[in-house]
Design an enzyme around this catalytic site. Structure first.
Site: not given
Length: 131
Positions: A77-78
């Site tokens: 997840c960025i």
């Protein structure tokens, strides 16, 4: 059966090792892993700078080897990664940081990847989430 796995725990937490063992057993049992999604503190599993204590299992290295050996889709997840300083080369350059600590086989992407994995899988299994 098709599984998607979401990991919320860092490499030193028991949940990370349990998730890895579940993923290994699922593949060994003939099941499919449609995506591994590393979220919250789970993003630390993708950091190339994680060092395990001497004499302990290097879970982050085991995740990397497992993902590479099986050519799995491993998404970090960025948003969670940026907040924790877990950056690939593009994000390190974008935010003018001196180094990247994430590289293949992981890719940074959005939370929509978890939603999509949930749609593609028969079961979403989560490890290390808060109650």
């Amino acid at each position: 059966m098709k599984f998607a796995i979401a990991l919320f725990a860092p490499p030193h937490a028991p949940a990370s090792r349990r998730a890895l063992r579940f993923a290994q057993a699922a593949l060994a049992g003939g099941h499919e892993l449609v995506r591994l999604f590393f979220y919250q503190d789970g993003v630390h599993n993708a950091s190339g700078n994680t060092v395990s204590e001497q004499g302990t299992l290097d879970v982050a290295a085991e995740w990397r080897a497992f993902i590479e050996a099986n050519r799995l889709d491993a998404v970090v997840c960025i948003a969670a990664a940026l907040k924790r300083g877990v950056l690939d080369a593009d994000e390190a350059a974008r935010y003018q940081r001196p180094a990247a600590n994430v590289q293949a086989p992981w890719t940074l992407s959005g939370l929509g990847q978890l939603h999509e994995a949930n749609q593609l899988a028969d079961r979403l299994i989560c490890f290390g989430g808060q109650a």
